[in-house]
Enzyme design. Structure first.
Site, PDB file in Angstrom:
ATOM      1  N   LYS A   1      41.192  40.916 125.617  1.00  0.00           N
ATOM      2  CA  LYS A   1      42.561  40.534 125.964  1.00  0.00           C
ATOM      3  C   LYS A   1      42.568  39.089 126.445  1.00  0.00           C
ATOM      4  CE  LYS A   1      46.310  41.582 129.225  1.00  0.00           C
ATOM      5  NZ  LYS A   1      46.757  42.431 130.352  1.00  0.00           N
TER       6      LYS A   1
ATOM      7  N   ASP B   1      50.105  35.747 132.789  1.00  0.00           N
ATOM      8  CA  ASP B   1      51.034  36.853 132.594  1.00  0.00           C
ATOM      9  C   ASP B   1      52.033  36.897 133.745  1.00  0.00           C
ATOM     10  OD1 ASP B   1      52.343  39.190 131.968  1.00  0.00           O
ATOM     11  OD2 ASP B   1      50.752  40.495 132.749  1.00  0.00           O
TER      12      ASP B   1
ATOM     13  N   LYS C   1      56.805  40.252 137.447  1.00  0.00           N
ATOM     14  CA  LYS C   1      55.963  40.677 138.563  1.00  0.00           C
ATOM     15  C   LYS C   1      56.478  40.051 139.856  1.00  0.00           C
ATOM     16  CE  LYS C   1      51.711  40.636 135.752  1.00  0.00           C
ATOM     17  NZ  LYS C   1      51.279  42.030 135.858  1.00  0.00           N
TER      18      LYS C   1
ATOM     19  N   ASP D   1      44.093  37.184 133.710  1.00  0.00           N
ATOM     20  CA  ASP D   1      44.447  38.224 132.744  1.00  0.00           C
ATOM     21  C   ASP D   1      43.775  38.016 131.390  1.00  0.00           C
ATOM     22  OD1 ASP D   1      45.686  40.671 132.556  1.00  0.00           O
ATOM     23  OD2 ASP D   1      47.575  39.885 131.796  1.00  0.00           O
TER      24      ASP D   1
ATOM     25  N   ASP E   1      55.926  43.894 130.805  1.00  0.00           N
ATOM     26  CA  ASP E   1      54.680  43.666 131.533  1.00  0.00           C
ATOM     27  C   ASP E   1      53.551  44.540 130.999  1.00  0.00           C
ATOM     28  OD1 ASP E   1      53.083  42.396 133.395  1.00  0.00           O
ATOM     29  OD2 ASP E   1      53.551  43.812 135.004  1.00  0.00           O
TER      30      ASP E   1
ATOM     31  N   GLU F   1      52.205  44.083 128.163  1.00  0.00           N
ATOM     32  CA  GLU F   1      52.081  43.163 127.022  1.00  0.00           C
ATOM     33  C   GLU F   1      50.686  43.102 126.431  1.00  0.00           C
ATOM     34  OE1 GLU F   1      49.694  41.222 129.667  1.00  0.00           O
ATOM     35  OE2 GLU F   1      51.596  42.170 130.129  1.00  0.00           O
TER      36      GLU F   1
ATOM     37  N   ARG G   1      48.451  45.306 125.705  1.00  0.00           N
ATOM     38  CA  ARG G   1      48.205  46.271 124.625  1.00  0.00           C
ATOM     39  C   ARG G   1      48.883  45.842 123.320  1.00  0.00           C
ATOM     40  NH1 ARG G   1      50.814  50.742 128.382  1.00  0.00           N
ATOM     41  NH2 ARG G   1      49.921  49.217 129.841  1.00  0.00           N
TER      42      ARG G   1
END
Length: 497
Positions: A258, A263, A270, A281, A340, A342, A344
């Site tokens: 990933k 993010d 968030k 992230d 959020d 995202e 995946r």
């Protein structure tokens, strides 16, 4: 800090690290520390428990000389991880005492072979010495410059030197990953991540190809692009290749990391506290880049392709929204319930690309994917979802060698029902319950029945405090376990203990 395998006298160094077991017999303790140990044990001040430390100092002609007694616990309970943790603590004490060089006395063990002993000592000390201080105007240099390992049997010295060489490569790869994770997002965006991957590829010996926005769109990576389009910084698809087994070109291990260099959560934004560490992230991307570096440098007999879909998840007039229905490279449609969730969405296109375009025959994806994994397993263990128990057993072996803890989560069909949508093929969250499992199984919908492992490192990729050989910040989680997974597949260890 340089390491050497060399027999020196105690007087030739500032300090001696002397390892002791709880159940050491008197005849196994060297005369130089025997009287100290006897007195300390009788006084109950030192028992030899794992990680226990006690030091003494004496004045010599040109300064002071230190002896650090280091506990390793019970002999039969010894493991590589016990050694790493103990010697990491010893290194921190050496730095605290401002020693320039130390001798490390080797110990005997029926549980851990010489190669693993040497590797664990090196990894524990080198990784404990790491600190991210790039942006400090005044840096505190570490005092320790040289470490000498003494007391290795003559017949074991070749193995020990080989182990030291491997440990240096592996620790260096972990540090590369830590550096990437620790970089702030204003300096490490998708373009810069791709650039650094290329530089690491040149240094360690693997090929890197980078695709820009137009090519990503041409490939039909719709899900990836939906996440990326909210940012003014364009995405990058980073593809890394290492072919060490030309005779078996159809056997390719695919690693997918990933790569969210930042993010914000998108429109499902968030809270501020949750955003501060979101430069991390891309911990999965850092893990696969570090793993590629170590695999290539050690010239393992295996074929590996790593894929990173790098982008930012931001808010703008172009950003995707809750309620949207989007497509994917595989053609499956997805109902977006939370922007959020995202990671995946980028991973499914990267996984599909690895299988379809790079012909990966097995896939491991690594991601800082869910907060739910911290609730379930805390910061010590990586959660795993898989469709293949034999593949998971290989990961367990790699876990034992690396010291990176893993735990298999269930993947029952009942969980798969939670990500089915009424108006699209899938929805990108399965609800509050079983969040780590449903996130993993969402990715599993795109692996085409290939043997697959999903590693959720959201709890293990970042540390809020300094711990033994883990520095505060990025930990480099995933590098060592992926390396050993590849190594175990490429050859049988000459030392399996």
């Amino acid at each position: 800090m340089d390491f050497f395998i060399r027999d020196l006298n105690h007087t030739e160094a500032d300090g001696l690290i002397y390892p002791l077991f709880q159940d050491d017999s008197e005849e196994n303790i060297c005369g130089c520390v025997k009287s100290q140990v006897d007195k300390l044990k009788k006084a109950g001040k030192f028992k030899g428990e794992a990680g226990e430390l006690f030091y003494t100092v004496k004045e010599v002609e040109d300064g002071f000389q230190y002896t650090l007694l280091l506990g390793l616990g019970k002999k039969e309970a010894l493991s590589s991880e016990t050694i790493r943790l103990a010697y990491a603590k010893a290194l921190k004490k050496v730095k605290e005492l401002k020693l320039n060089n130390v001798l490390v006395k080797m110990f005997e063990s029926n549980e851990v072979c010489i190669k693993r002993r040497v590797k664990a000592i090196y990894e524990g000390m080198i990784l404990a010495n790491y600190k991210f201080d790039k942006y400090l105007s005044e840096k505190k240099e570490s005092s320790i410059k040289e470490v000498f390992i003494k007391g290795i049997k003559e017949e074991d010295k070749v193995k020990a030197e080989e182990a030291l060489g491997e440990a240096k490569v592996l620790a260096s790869a972990v540090i590369e990953a830590r550096e990437l994770v620790n970089e702030p997002a204003n300096f490490l965006d998708p373009k810069e991540l791709a650039k650094r991957a290329k530089n690491i590829g040149k240094e360690y010996g693997f090929q890197v190809e980078v695709h820009e926005k137009d090519k990503i769109e041409e490939l039909g990576m719709h899900s990836f692009m939906e996440v990326a389009k909210g940012s003014s910084r364009d995405p990058r698809l980073i593809v890394m290749r290492y072919f060490g087994d030309e005779a078996n070109k159809e056997d390719i291990l695919g690693l997918v990391g990933k790569g969210l260099t930042y993010d914000s959560g998108g429109y499902s934004i968030k809270p501020t506290d949750g955003m501060v560490t979101m430069k991390s992230d891309m911990g999965g991307a850092a893990a696969v880049i570090g793993a590629m570096a170590s695999i290539a440098k050690m010239k393992l007999k295996i074929n590996v392709v790593a894929v990173v879909a790098a982008c930012e998840n931001m808010i703008s007039g172009k950003a995707y929204k809750p309620g949207d229905i989007i497509s994917s490279m595989a053609g499956k449609t997805i109902e977006v319930l939370n922007t959020d969730a995202e990671g995946r969405l980028t991973l499914i296109d990267a996984v599909h690309y690895a299988i379809e375009k790079e012909k990966a025959s097995k896939v491991v994806d690594v991601a800082t994917l869910t907060g739910a994994v911290l609730v379930a397993l805390g910061n010590t263990t990586t959660g795993v979802v898989t469709n293949n128990n034999d593949f998971y057993k290989e990961l367990e072996k790699a876990s034992e060698l690396s010291g990176e803890k893993v735990w298999q989560l269930p993947a029952f069909d009942e969980y798969k029902k939670l990500i089915k949508s009424d108006i699209a093929d899938l929805k990108n969250i399965g609800g509050r319950n079983a969040g780590t499992i449903t996130a993993g199984l969402f990715i599993g919908e795109f692996v085409q029945n290939k043997p697959w492992l999903h590693l959720d490192i959201a709890g293990t990729a970042w540390s809020e405090s300094e711990k033994e050989y883990l520095s505060k910040g990025g930990t480099g989680a995933g590098v060592r376990i992926l390396y050993y997974l590849a190594k175990e597949k490429s050859c049988k260890e000459s030392c399996n203990k």
